[in-house]
Design a protein around this motif. Structure first.
Motif, short mmCIF file in Angstrom:
data_model
loop_
_atom_site.label_atom_id
_atom_site.label_comp_id
_atom_site.label_asym_id
_atom_site.label_seq_id
_atom_site.Cartn_x
_atom_site.Cartn_y
_atom_site.Cartn_z
N LEU A 63 -13.37 3.58 -18.81
CA LEU A 63 -12.24 2.68 -19.02
C LEU A 63 -12.57 1.66 -20.12
N LYS A 64 -13.76 1.08 -20.05
CA LYS A 64 -14.18 0.12 -21.09
C LYS A 64 -14.20 0.77 -22.47
N PHE A 65 -14.74 1.99 -22.53
CA PHE A 65 -14.79 2.72 -23.79
C PHE A 65 -13.38 2.98 -24.32
N ALA A 66 -12.49 3.46 -23.45
CA ALA A 66 -11.13 3.83 -23.87
C ALA A 66 -10.35 2.61 -24.35
N VAL A 67 -10.43 1.51 -23.64
CA VAL A 67 -9.70 0.30 -24.04
C VAL A 67 -10.20 -0.20 -25.38
N ARG A 68 -11.52 -0.27 -25.54
CA ARG A 68 -12.08 -0.77 -26.80
C ARG A 68 -11.80 0.21 -27.95
N PHE A 69 -11.83 1.51 -27.66
CA PHE A 69 -11.55 2.51 -28.68
C PHE A 69 -10.11 2.37 -29.18
N LEU A 70 -9.17 2.21 -28.25
CA LEU A 70 -7.77 2.04 -28.64
C LEU A 70 -7.58 0.76 -29.45
N ARG A 71 -8.26 -0.30 -29.07
CA ARG A 71 -8.20 -1.55 -29.83
C ARG A 71 -8.74 -1.34 -31.24
N ASP A 72 -9.90 -0.69 -31.34
CA ASP A 72 -10.50 -0.41 -32.65
C ASP A 72 -9.57 0.45 -33.50
N LEU A 73 -8.90 1.38 -32.88
CA LEU A 73 -7.98 2.27 -33.58
C LEU A 73 -6.82 1.49 -34.19
N VAL A 74 -6.24 0.59 -33.43
CA VAL A 74 -5.11 -0.22 -33.91
C VAL A 74 -5.56 -1.17 -35.02
N VAL A 75 -6.68 -1.87 -34.80
CA VAL A 75 -7.17 -2.83 -35.79
C VAL A 75 -7.54 -2.11 -37.09
N ALA A 76 -8.25 -1.00 -37.00
CA ALA A 76 -8.66 -0.26 -38.20
C ALA A 76 -7.44 0.31 -38.94
N SER A 77 -6.45 0.76 -38.21
CA SER A 77 -5.23 1.27 -38.86
C SER A 77 -4.55 0.18 -39.66
N ALA A 78 -4.47 -1.01 -39.08
CA ALA A 78 -3.86 -2.14 -39.79
C ALA A 78 -4.68 -2.52 -41.03
N GLN A 79 -6.00 -2.52 -40.89
CA GLN A 79 -6.86 -2.86 -42.02
C GLN A 79 -6.72 -1.85 -43.16
N VAL A 80 -6.69 -0.57 -42.84
CA VAL A 80 -6.54 0.46 -43.87
C VAL A 80 -5.16 0.36 -44.52
N ALA A 81 -4.14 0.09 -43.73
CA ALA A 81 -2.80 -0.07 -44.30
C ALA A 81 -2.75 -1.25 -45.26
N LEU A 82 -3.38 -2.37 -44.89
CA LEU A 82 -3.42 -3.53 -45.79
C LEU A 82 -4.17 -3.20 -47.08
#
Length: 178
Positions: A63-82
């Motif tokens: 659960l800890k891995f999945a939550v943090r992975f999803l967070r990293d996915l969203v943050v990284a997607s926003a960073q790459v888009a910027l």
């Protein structure tokens, strides 16, 4: 060949057969038979190395891995888009070598896959013998940023080991972190 090895090959053949049927888009006896024949040939010509798994799945760690992975996915997607829409800015990148603390085949694979799924990072090479991942990272322009990324990969490895690792691997991570 041991019973576990036969089981692994049967699971691989079943998986390849299902993929074959999805690729053909039809679920007929002929497609199934053709997929099974191709799967058996592939497994004979390209035998898979034995993979040992001494760990167990830990729900809280998963659960800890999945939550943090999803967070990293969203943050990284926003960073790459910027980075992509920044006018006049040429993003810098780097290839960073990361030595994993527990370089088992399973840990190398899971860490590399999780890392490659996050936008802005991609595995370009793996030194399996020494347990080193070579990662192409977008948006890195200083040694400090490279060190932060390397620490993030080791943190990811720790979460994966917490979710799936063996006792020995968890002990190694705990000793290094202490």
């Amino acid at each position: 060949m041991t019973g576990g090895r036969w089981r692994d090959r049967c699971v691989a053949a079943a998986g390849l057969t299902v993929i074959w049927m999805f690729l053909w888009g039809s679920f007929t006896p002929l497609t199934f038979t053709g997929g099974l024949i191709v799967a058996v040939i592939v497994l004979i010509v390209f035998p898979l190395p034995p993979v040992t798994y001494a760990g167990r799945v830990r729900p809280y760690g998963l659960l800890k891995f999945a939550v943090r992975f999803l967070r990293d996915l969203v943050v990284a997607s926003a960073q790459v888009a910027l980075l992509a829409f920044r006018v006049g800015h040429v993003p810098r990148s780097a290839i960073i070598a990361v030595s994993l603390r527990c370089p088992s085949d399973m840990n190398l694979t899971l860490t590399a896959e999780a890392l490659s799924l996050v936008p802005g990072s991609l595995i370009v090479d793996v030194d399996r013998r020494r347990g080193i991942l070579y990662v192409h990272v977008l948006g890195v322009s200083s040694p400090e940023e490279a060190d932060r990324f390397r620490d993030g990969v080791l943190d990811l490895e720790g979460r994966i080991i917490e979710a799936f690792g063996s006792r020995a691997e968890r002990r190694v991570i705990e000793e290094i972190s202490a």
